[in-house]
Design a protein around this motif. Structure first.
Motif, short mmCIF file in Angstrom:
data_model
loop_
_atom_site.label_atom_id
_atom_site.label_comp_id
_atom_site.label_asym_id
_atom_site.label_seq_id
_atom_site.Cartn_x
_atom_site.Cartn_y
_atom_site.Cartn_z
N SER A 16 0.83 -1.20 0.00
CA SER A 16 0.00 0.00 0.00
C SER A 16 0.86 1.26 0.00
CB SER A 16 -0.93 -0.01 1.21
OG SER A 16 -1.63 1.19 1.30
N LEU A 17 1.92 1.27 0.80
CA LEU A 17 2.81 2.42 0.85
C LEU A 17 3.49 2.62 -0.50
CD1 LEU A 17 4.18 4.69 2.39
CD2 LEU A 17 5.90 3.04 3.13
N GLY A 18 3.90 1.54 -1.13
CA GLY A 18 4.52 1.65 -2.45
C GLY A 18 3.57 2.27 -3.48
N LEU A 19 2.31 1.88 -3.44
CA LEU A 19 1.32 2.47 -4.35
C LEU A 19 1.14 3.95 -4.06
CD1 LEU A 19 -1.42 -0.32 -4.46
CD2 LEU A 19 0.20 0.31 -6.26
N GLN A 20 1.07 4.31 -2.77
CA GLN A 20 0.88 5.71 -2.40
C GLN A 20 2.05 6.57 -2.85
OE1 GLN A 20 -0.36 6.16 1.74
NE2 GLN A 20 -1.16 4.08 1.62
N LEU A 21 3.25 6.02 -2.80
CA LEU A 21 4.42 6.76 -3.26
C LEU A 21 4.42 6.94 -4.77
CD1 LEU A 21 7.16 5.25 -0.93
CD2 LEU A 21 6.14 7.54 -0.81
N THR A 34 0.99 13.58 1.60
CA THR A 34 1.05 14.96 1.10
C THR A 34 2.27 15.65 1.69
OG1 THR A 34 -0.35 15.74 2.90
CG2 THR A 34 -1.46 15.12 0.85
N PRO A 35 2.67 16.77 1.11
CA PRO A 35 3.78 17.51 1.69
C PRO A 35 3.45 17.95 3.12
CG PRO A 35 3.27 18.34 -0.49
CD PRO A 35 2.19 17.37 -0.12
N VAL A 36 4.45 18.02 3.93
CA VAL A 36 4.27 18.39 5.33
C VAL A 36 4.00 19.89 5.43
CG1 VAL A 36 5.39 18.46 7.58
CG2 VAL A 36 5.80 16.54 6.05
N GLU A 37 3.08 20.26 6.29
CA GLU A 37 2.84 21.66 6.55
C GLU A 37 3.84 22.13 7.61
OE1 GLU A 37 -1.09 22.77 7.62
OE2 GLU A 37 -2.00 21.57 6.05
N ALA A 38 4.47 23.26 7.36
CA ALA A 38 5.41 23.82 8.32
C ALA A 38 4.82 25.11 8.89
CB ALA A 38 6.74 24.11 7.65
#
Length: 87
Positions: free
Chosen positions: A3-8, A73-77
């Motif tokens: 699942s992680l591979g698909l999400q990437l 998603t990109p991390v919010e800073a």
């Protein structure tokens, strides 16, 4: 881990609400909720499922509503205004 591979590879959590005509009572609609990781914008996994539905199931499809969202998603800073330490 698959699942992680698909999400990437930009697969997204895809939810489809499928409305279909009941086989015994065609004037009534029933809802089916389908959820899987799929690749936007072509949605090949959903298309295979809908092709299978039309070929093998009796309920004629009425409509499909689609919702999708990325899980990674990109991390919010955010800037921190203050930091408190307790010893």
């Amino acid at each position: 881990m698959a699942s992680l591979g698909l999400q990437l590879r930009d697969y997204r959590l895809t939810t489809a609400e499928i409305l279909y005509h009941m086989p015994d009572h065609p004037h009534l609609l029933q809802s089916y909720l389908w959820q899987e990781l799929d690749l936007a914008p072509g949605y090949p996994v959903l298309r295979r499922f809908l092709d299978f539905w039309q070929a093998n199931l009796d309920g004629k499809l009425h409509s499909v509503k689609l919702a999708t969202n990325r899980l990674i998603t990109p991390v919010e800073a955010r800037a921190v205004a203050a930091e408190f330490r307790w010893n």
